[in-house]
Design a protein around this motif. Structure first.
Motif, PDB file in Angstrom:
ATOM      1  N   VAL A  88       0.862  -1.177   0.000  1.00  0.00           N
ATOM      2  CA  VAL A  88       0.000   0.000   0.000  1.00  0.00           C
ATOM      3  C   VAL A  88       0.895   1.222   0.000  1.00  0.00           C
ATOM      4  CG1 VAL A  88      -1.751   1.308   1.272  1.00  0.00           C
ATOM      5  CG2 VAL A  88      -1.850  -1.187   1.229  1.00  0.00           C
ATOM      6  N   LYS A  89       0.725   2.053  -1.027  1.00  0.00           N
ATOM      7  CA  LYS A  89       1.529   3.265  -1.174  1.00  0.00           C
ATOM      8  C   LYS A  89       0.580   4.427  -1.443  1.00  0.00           C
ATOM      9  CE  LYS A  89       5.574   4.800  -3.708  1.00  0.00           C
ATOM     10  NZ  LYS A  89       6.557   4.448  -4.725  1.00  0.00           N
ATOM     11  N   ASP A  90       0.726   5.510  -0.692  1.00  0.00           N
ATOM     12  CA  ASP A  90      -0.156   6.680  -0.821  1.00  0.00           C
ATOM     13  C   ASP A  90      -1.628   6.284  -0.654  1.00  0.00           C
ATOM     14  OD1 ASP A  90       2.080   8.322  -1.328  1.00  0.00           O
ATOM     15  OD2 ASP A  90       2.004   7.835  -3.473  1.00  0.00           O
ATOM     16  N   ASN A  91      -1.898   5.423   0.318  1.00  0.00           N
ATOM     17  CA  ASN A  91      -3.248   4.941   0.650  1.00  0.00           C
ATOM     18  C   ASN A  91      -3.924   4.167  -0.479  1.00  0.00           C
ATOM     19  OD1 ASN A  91      -3.321   5.861   3.337  1.00  0.00           O
ATOM     20  ND2 ASN A  91      -3.727   7.932   2.608  1.00  0.00           N
ATOM     21  N   LYS A  92      -3.153   3.630  -1.416  1.00  0.00           N
ATOM     22  CA  LYS A  92      -3.707   2.817  -2.492  1.00  0.00           C
ATOM     23  C   LYS A  92      -2.878   1.542  -2.621  1.00  0.00           C
ATOM     24  CE  LYS A  92      -5.407   6.668  -5.154  1.00  0.00           C
ATOM     25  NZ  LYS A  92      -6.588   6.687  -5.874  1.00  0.00           N
ATOM     26  N   THR A  93      -3.570   0.433  -2.867  1.00  0.00           N
ATOM     27  CA  THR A  93      -2.853  -0.820  -3.080  1.00  0.00           C
ATOM     28  C   THR A  93      -2.137  -0.758  -4.422  1.00  0.00           C
ATOM     29  OG1 THR A  93      -4.440  -2.057  -1.765  1.00  0.00           O
ATOM     30  CG2 THR A  93      -3.093  -3.318  -3.299  1.00  0.00           C
ATOM     31  N   SER A  94      -0.825  -1.026  -4.396  1.00  0.00           N
ATOM     32  CA  SER A  94      -0.029  -1.024  -5.625  1.00  0.00           C
ATOM     33  C   SER A  94      -0.073  -2.377  -6.312  1.00  0.00           C
ATOM     34  CB  SER A  94       1.425  -0.667  -5.325  1.00  0.00           C
ATOM     35  OG  SER A  94       1.527   0.662  -4.881  1.00  0.00           O
ATOM     36  N   PHE A  95       0.166  -3.447  -5.533  1.00  0.00           N
ATOM     37  CA  PHE A  95       0.100  -4.786  -6.098  1.00  0.00           C
ATOM     38  C   PHE A  95      -0.030  -5.821  -4.992  1.00  0.00           C
ATOM     39  CE2 PHE A  95       4.673  -4.485  -5.365  1.00  0.00           C
ATOM     40  CZ  PHE A  95       5.073  -5.769  -5.054  1.00  0.00           C
ATOM     41  N   TYR A  96      -0.367  -7.038  -5.409  1.00  0.00           N
ATOM     42  CA  TYR A  96      -0.505  -8.195  -4.521  1.00  0.00           C
ATOM     43  C   TYR A  96       0.397  -9.315  -5.022  1.00  0.00           C
ATOM     44  CZ  TYR A  96      -5.086  -6.079  -3.385  1.00  0.00           C
ATOM     45  OH  TYR A  96      -6.098  -5.237  -3.014  1.00  0.00           O
ATOM     46  N   GLU A  97       0.645 -10.264  -4.132  1.00  0.00           N
ATOM     47  CA  GLU A  97       1.279 -11.528  -4.505  1.00  0.00           C
ATOM     48  C   GLU A  97       0.553 -12.657  -3.792  1.00  0.00           C
ATOM     49  OE1 GLU A  97       5.951 -10.089  -4.811  1.00  0.00           O
ATOM     50  OE2 GLU A  97       5.348 -11.436  -3.208  1.00  0.00           O
ATOM     51  N   ILE A  98       0.502 -13.794  -4.433  1.00  0.00           N
ATOM     52  CA  ILE A  98       0.132 -15.035  -3.770  1.00  0.00           C
ATOM     53  C   ILE A  98       1.380 -15.894  -3.797  1.00  0.00           C
ATOM     54  CG2 ILE A  98      -1.270 -17.135  -3.862  1.00  0.00           C
ATOM     55  CD1 ILE A  98      -3.521 -15.458  -5.020  1.00  0.00           C
ATOM     56  N   GLU A  99       1.743 -16.431  -2.637  1.00  0.00           N
ATOM     57  CA  GLU A  99       2.968 -17.203  -2.506  1.00  0.00           C
ATOM     58  C   GLU A  99       2.661 -18.560  -1.887  1.00  0.00           C
ATOM     59  OE1 GLU A  99       6.253 -14.640  -0.734  1.00  0.00           O
ATOM     60  OE2 GLU A  99       4.470 -13.445  -0.286  1.00  0.00           O
ATOM     61  N   ILE A 100       3.440 -19.542  -2.266  1.00  0.00           N
ATOM     62  CA  ILE A 100       3.374 -20.843  -1.600  1.00  0.00           C
ATOM     63  C   ILE A 100       4.784 -21.369  -1.417  1.00  0.00           C
ATOM     64  CG2 ILE A 100       1.075 -21.455  -2.469  1.00  0.00           C
ATOM     65  CD1 ILE A 100       2.476 -23.325  -4.493  1.00  0.00           C
ATOM     66  N   ILE A 101       4.957 -22.127  -0.369  1.00  0.00           N
ATOM     67  CA  ILE A 101       6.150 -22.955  -0.202  1.00  0.00           C
ATOM     68  C   ILE A 101       5.621 -24.369  -0.113  1.00  0.00           C
ATOM     69  CG2 ILE A 101       8.130 -23.560   1.232  1.00  0.00           C
ATOM     70  CD1 ILE A 101       8.090 -20.665   2.312  1.00  0.00           C
ATOM     71  N   ARG A 102       6.117 -25.226  -0.979  1.00  0.00           N
ATOM     72  CA  ARG A 102       5.603 -26.591  -0.969  1.00  0.00           C
ATOM     73  C   ARG A 102       6.727 -27.608  -1.039  1.00  0.00           C
ATOM     74  NH1 ARG A 102       4.048 -28.693  -6.361  1.00  0.00           N
ATOM     75  NH2 ARG A 102       5.005 -27.311  -7.873  1.00  0.00           N
ATOM     76  N   GLU A 103       6.418 -28.777  -0.492  1.00  0.00           N
ATOM     77  CA  GLU A 103       7.359 -29.883  -0.525  1.00  0.00           C
ATOM     78  C   GLU A 103       7.226 -30.588  -1.867  1.00  0.00           C
ATOM     79  OE1 GLU A 103       6.621 -32.386   2.879  1.00  0.00           O
ATOM     80  OE2 GLU A 103       7.329 -30.858   4.274  1.00  0.00           O
ATOM     81  N   VAL A 104       8.340 -30.705  -2.575  1.00  0.00           N
ATOM     82  CA  VAL A 104       8.376 -31.366  -3.870  1.00  0.00           C
ATOM     83  C   VAL A 104       9.662 -32.182  -3.960  1.00  0.00           C
ATOM     84  CG1 VAL A 104       8.428 -31.034  -6.380  1.00  0.00           C
ATOM     85  CG2 VAL A 104       7.121 -29.464  -4.962  1.00  0.00           C
ATOM     86  N   GLU A 105       9.531 -33.468  -4.170  1.00  0.00           N
ATOM     87  CA  GLU A 105      10.683 -34.356  -4.389  1.00  0.00           C
ATOM     88  C   GLU A 105      11.789 -34.159  -3.350  1.00  0.00           C
ATOM     89  OE1 GLU A 105      11.857 -33.874  -8.477  1.00  0.00           O
ATOM     90  OE2 GLU A 105       9.862 -34.441  -9.201  1.00  0.00           O
TER      91      GLU A 105
END
Length: 159
Positions: free
Chosen positions: A69-86
């Motif tokens: 949030v910059k200047d009271n406006k959302t600039s961007f979002y992320e969705i993140e995961i950490i997962r077990e693989v192999e």
């Protein structure tokens, strides 16, 4: 001659003492070993307020949302995961504009393979988490500039 031998012995013993960096034990690549990341984290970066919310491990993953949030406006979002693989962990994320239009294509993710885990650090290739205390952590992210250089950004988060 005996004094000289003692100095060498003492000096050799001093330099062979283990230091913290050398003795820091690497942990198995299991979600339970990084569960300290879970929680609601807030800080400042990119000239605004940042928030990251990590779930506790469940199933074979942890998930998070990120918001700037910059200047009271959302600039961007992320969705993140950490997962077990192999028998390892991978951190994957997708970016979204403030209207949820994605930056990456539908099937594309930004991937960060695991390099190592210790009791207070999780190091992925391009992103690292460092536990300062139960209520504070630093996240380091490598940003690739248009000119080909890489800049590391530090996010200091508190619960």
């Amino acid at each position: 001659m005996k004094v000289f031998f003692m100095i060498i012995l003492v000096t050799t013993s001093f330099y062979s003492l283990p230091c913290k960096a050398q003795t820091e034990k690497e942990l198995e690549p299991k979600l339970e070993n990084i569960s300290w990341i879970s929680g609601n984290w807030k800080g400042e970066a990119f000239g605004g307020q940042v928030e990251e919310n990590w779930s506790k491990p469940s199933g074979d993953s942890m998930m998070a949302t990120f918001k700037l949030v910059k200047d009271n406006k959302t600039s961007f979002y992320e969705i993140e995961i950490i997962r077990e693989v192999e028998n390892t962990l991978i951190l994957q994320l997708k970016h979204f504009n403030n209207d949820l239009k994605g930056w990456e294509t539908k099937d594309e993710t930004v991937d960060f393979p695991l390099k190592k885990i210790t009791s207070n650090k999780v190091v992925f290739d391009g992103m690292s988490f460092e536990k300062i205390s139960d209520n504070e952590m630093n996240v380091y992210v490598d940003l690739h500039e248009k000119d080909g250089t890489t800049k590391t950004i530090k996010f200091n988060y508190k619960k």
